[in-house]
Every structure is written in C-alpha cells, then in structure tokens.
Design a protein around this motif. Structure first.
Motif, short mmCIF file in Angstrom:
data_model
loop_
_atom_site.label_atom_id
_atom_site.label_comp_id
_atom_site.label_asym_id
_atom_site.label_seq_id
_atom_site.Cartn_x
_atom_site.Cartn_y
_atom_site.Cartn_z
N ALA A 227 -50.32 -30.55 -78.51
CA ALA A 227 -49.43 -30.04 -79.45
C ALA A 227 -47.69 -30.49 -78.56
O ALA A 227 -47.18 -31.27 -77.56
CB ALA A 227 -49.10 -28.74 -79.00
N THR A 228 -46.40 -30.30 -79.43
CA THR A 228 -45.56 -31.51 -79.84
C THR A 228 -44.61 -29.92 -78.87
O THR A 228 -45.30 -28.69 -78.89
CB THR A 228 -44.77 -30.45 -80.54
N GLU A 229 -43.49 -30.40 -77.94
CA GLU A 229 -42.87 -29.82 -77.33
C GLU A 229 -42.52 -28.35 -77.81
O GLU A 229 -42.21 -27.26 -77.84
CB GLU A 229 -41.14 -29.88 -76.93
N ALA A 230 -42.03 -28.11 -79.35
CA ALA A 230 -42.00 -27.05 -80.51
C ALA A 230 -43.27 -26.04 -80.67
O ALA A 230 -42.54 -25.10 -80.73
CB ALA A 230 -41.17 -27.65 -81.83
N ARG A 231 -44.06 -26.54 -80.72
CA ARG A 231 -45.75 -25.97 -80.47
C ARG A 231 -45.93 -25.73 -79.26
O ARG A 231 -47.39 -24.78 -79.72
CB ARG A 231 -45.91 -26.99 -81.97
N ALA A 232 -46.08 -25.91 -78.37
CA ALA A 232 -46.29 -25.71 -76.90
C ALA A 232 -46.97 -24.34 -77.11
O ALA A 232 -47.88 -23.73 -76.23
CB ALA A 232 -45.93 -26.74 -75.63
N ASP A 233 -45.80 -23.81 -76.73
CA ASP A 233 -45.86 -21.58 -75.91
C ASP A 233 -46.59 -21.51 -77.40
O ASP A 233 -47.66 -20.62 -77.20
CB ASP A 233 -44.44 -21.51 -76.61
N GLN A 234 -46.63 -22.03 -78.55
CA GLN A 234 -47.20 -21.22 -79.58
C GLN A 234 -48.83 -21.48 -79.43
O GLN A 234 -49.63 -20.26 -79.74
CB GLN A 234 -47.00 -21.43 -80.55
N ILE A 235 -49.24 -22.53 -79.28
CA ILE A 235 -50.19 -22.87 -78.97
C ILE A 235 -51.02 -22.54 -78.08
O ILE A 235 -52.44 -21.42 -78.05
CB ILE A 235 -51.15 -24.50 -79.36
N ALA A 250 -49.14 -30.91 -73.84
CA ALA A 250 -48.21 -30.96 -74.48
C ALA A 250 -47.14 -31.80 -72.98
O ALA A 250 -47.71 -31.68 -72.32
CB ALA A 250 -47.69 -29.77 -74.31
N PRO A 251 -45.80 -32.34 -73.89
CA PRO A 251 -44.97 -32.43 -73.30
C PRO A 251 -44.48 -32.41 -71.65
O PRO A 251 -44.14 -32.79 -70.67
CB PRO A 251 -43.84 -33.15 -74.04
N ASP A 252 -44.27 -31.02 -71.61
CA ASP A 252 -43.66 -29.83 -70.91
C ASP A 252 -42.78 -30.78 -70.32
O ASP A 252 -42.69 -30.23 -68.76
CB ASP A 252 -45.09 -29.86 -69.45
N GLY A 253 -41.53 -31.22 -69.97
CA GLY A 253 -40.53 -31.56 -69.37
C GLY A 253 -40.75 -33.06 -69.58
O GLY A 253 -39.57 -33.65 -68.61
N ARG A 254 -41.85 -33.83 -69.51
CA ARG A 254 -42.21 -34.61 -69.48
C ARG A 254 -41.58 -35.70 -70.37
O ARG A 254 -40.97 -35.73 -71.04
CB ARG A 254 -43.41 -35.64 -68.45
#
Length: 384
Positions: A227-235, A250-254
């Motif tokens: 997942a991209t950063e923008a879609r992580a929470d939705q996914i 997901a990137p999660d700030g990394r």
C-alpha cells in the motif's frame, strides 16, 4: 532551467521520479515545480497540492468529484502560467493533464510534453488529433505507440518503461522478508486492489470475498498487500476481515528507500498475485510473479466504457506481447464466484505467463539505457 511537472497518481509519480533523476543527471541547472507524490518528492520536489486529490477512476466517480477537480485544474494551470517554465511535462492522467495543457497553450507559448501516450489504440482514438493542438511532444512507454501520435502531428519518442530498470529483490532480501514477517515457507499471494481511493473501495470487498473461498481450499495460503502511504489506512480497514492473515506493507513513516526494498522483496517472495488492471501488472512481470487481473468500475461507467473499448484485454503484458497469457476478469465478470476458481487454477499452474513476462520486459527496453534517462534526453534535445 525550470521544469513544471504534473503527476496525478502513483504510477505517474514513479515515472516522474525517474524522469527527474534523469534530468538531474544530464543538467546541473534544473529546478522542479508542480504536482506529484512521494517518489517525486524524494527527487527534490514540493507538490503544490496533494497528488491524491487527482486520483479518481471511472466516469461516474469523476462526475461526483467534478467541482473539486475543476478547482484543482484551474489552480494547476494558473501555477504553470505564473511559473513560466521552460517546459511543462504532464504525466499520464490525461483527462486532467491534457485539460491543463490546453489552458496553458491558449494563454502562452510554453512548450508542452505529455509523458505516457493516451491509449488511443484502445479507446477514444480521436484524442490524438485533439491533443495535437496543445501538446508539442509525447513520450511513449510502449513500442507500438509512436505512429499513432506522429500521425496526429506530434513529435513522439519511445522511451521504454521505468519498471525495466527498477531493482529487483535479491534471494537474501526475499529470505529476510519472509523471516522478518513470520511467513516461513508458506505459499504467498500478493493482492493489489488499486492505488486510487475509489478503486480500493470498489475492489477490496470483491477481492476479500473471493479470498474466503480460496483460503478454504488453501488454508496454508498467506496474503500480502502493498500500500502507498495515502492508501495504507484505507487498505488496513478494508482487509481487516480478510482470511489468510493479510499483511499490509506500507511506508509507515520509513524512508522511501527502506520501503522500496521491502516492497521489492514482497513482490519477489509472492508466488502468485491478484491485481487490479494497470501498471502494477508490469511490476509483477518484472518480478516474475504470475497474476490474475480483475477490475471493475461503477455500472454506468462500465456500460459506457464497454461501448468505447476497441481491445479485448486491459493487461499490458498481454498487449505488449500480443498474447492473452494473463487471465482477466473485468467488468461484469469481476465477481468473487468467478475470481476464486480462476485464482485456484493459477495457484496450481501459471500457464504461459513466465515466457510472456520475460518477453514483455525485453520489448519495454530491459538491459538498455534507463527509461528515465531516455525520457530526459528526449525532453532536452528539443529544449536545447
């Protein structure tokens, strides 16, 4: 040299970042302005507004967002005119980007380049003639596209696709990914329900329902969802009740570098994939991961698109190789009860996909000059 770039979704962000890297390699004096995502930001780019504002798919879905998209359209065009760049490079997202270039050309002589030829060979063939009035040059990803653009009166350069030069995970990185994520030797299915908010909302429930049937037949199967950063929470929200202990990457700030390595390892570790139609099929082909493509839009959008389409496949691997090696379930056939048995077949046998994926990479420029650098050279040769 001042360059204004506009990308509207994740695949365009990747193309833009590779182009920016190529331009910096060729010129010591280059300034970037515009709209893009995290990968372009990593190349030294501050987006005027979030790229995700433009990530809408389908005809009905776009109509719902039309007032907001119209505001962003004029905001982008005004920003280009105010910056007065040496060149405006718009990347994919033709319904938005080509409207911006039309406004800009009507009010200035700024050179315009569109990166990714619109799929006039698939639908709406008259777009090439219409865009020729406000696009000076097209950068094509696919080898068969230049004649369509040139026939309409535009310069067109085949530059290849950046996916062919993106690094693939090593065996050690794949092994480390499996160990760190507690996957062991379990068969791994990668699931990719799209990069746009509307795509994910449409496809994730369908994919999840299909996976319940698949995991009943294959209880040892594990699922990974990049997942991209923008879609992580939705996914994460939409996959919470999926079977197969779904692992969202997901990137999660990394840093982008750390995430890119893990994502490549996930692609390399996956035995098979279920994916939305789009550029991701080329990422899977580069990783050698056999796939099933399934895609749908709003029923009204689907009805309109079916009348307009001139091709019988939406998958780039199939189009580039002129085969139908990758199975697809699109439109009304994108249903859980059809996806599940096809996916079980794919888990047992990849068919001709390995050969088709290898041929795809060859035809897109693998082992040649990096596509981002080729694109940069194509842009600069006219500016100079």
């Amino acid at each position: 040299m001042r360059i204004f770039l506009i990308a509207g979704e994740a695949s365009g962000d990747r193309l833009g970042a590779a182009l920016m890297a190529g331009l910096k390699q060729l010129s010591d004096d280059v300034e970037f302005i515009g709209i893009g995502g995290p990968m372009m930001a990593g190349e030294g780019f501050n987006s005027i507004f979030p790229m995700d504002d433009l990530s809408v798919h389908g005809l009905v879905e776009v109509l719902k967002q039309y007032p907001h998209l119209r505001r962003r359209l004029h905001e982008a065009a005004d920003a280009v005119l105010a910056a007065n760049p040496d060149v405006l490079i718009t990347i994919d997202s033709p319904d938005f980007c080509l409207r911006v270039t039309k406004i800009v050309k009507a009010k200035s002589s700024i050179r315009t380049v569109h990166y990714v030829a619109p799929s006039v060979w698939a639908w709406r063939p008259k777009r090439a003639q219409r865009m020729a009035s406000h696009i000076d040059q097209v950068l094509a990803l696919l080898p068969f596209e230049p004649p369509y653009m040139e026939a309409a009166g535009m310069e067109c350069d085949f530059v290849g696709h950046p996916v062919v030069s993106e690094p693939q995970a090593t065996p050690d990185q794949i092994a480390a990914f499996r160990e760190n994520r507690g996957l062991g030797d379990a068969p791994l299915l990668m699931v990719l329900p799209g990069s746009r908010r509307s795509e994910v909302a449409q496809l994730a429930p369908i994919f999840g329902e299909a996976l319940r049937e698949v995991c009943r037949a294959r209880p040892d199967l594990r699922i990974v969802v990049p997942a991209t950063e923008a879609r992580a929470d939705q996914i994460r929200e939409l996959t919470a009740d999926w079977p197969g202990e779904p692992l969202v990457i997901a990137p999660d700030g990394r840093s982008s570098q750390v995430y890119t390595i893990e994502k490549a390892a996930a692609f390399g570790a996956a035995d098979r994939a279920l994916a939305a139609s789009g550029t991701v099929s080329l990422e899977l082909a580069a990783a050698g991961t056999p796939m099933l493509i399934a895609y749908d839009v709003h029923p009204i959008s689907r009805m309109i698109l079916q009348r307009m389409l001139k091709i019988d496949t939406l998958t780039l691997v199939n189009l580039v190789t002129d085969t139908r090696a990758v199975p697809e379930l699109n439109g009304a056939r994108c249903r859980p009860e059809l996806i599940a048995p096809k996916l079980l077949e794919l888990l047992d046998d990849p068919g001709d996909q390995p050969e088709a994926m290898k041929l795809t990479m060859e035809r897109l420029g693998k082992d040649g000059e990096a596509p981002g650098l080729r694109a940069a050279k194509a842009v600069l040769k006219h500016l100079q």
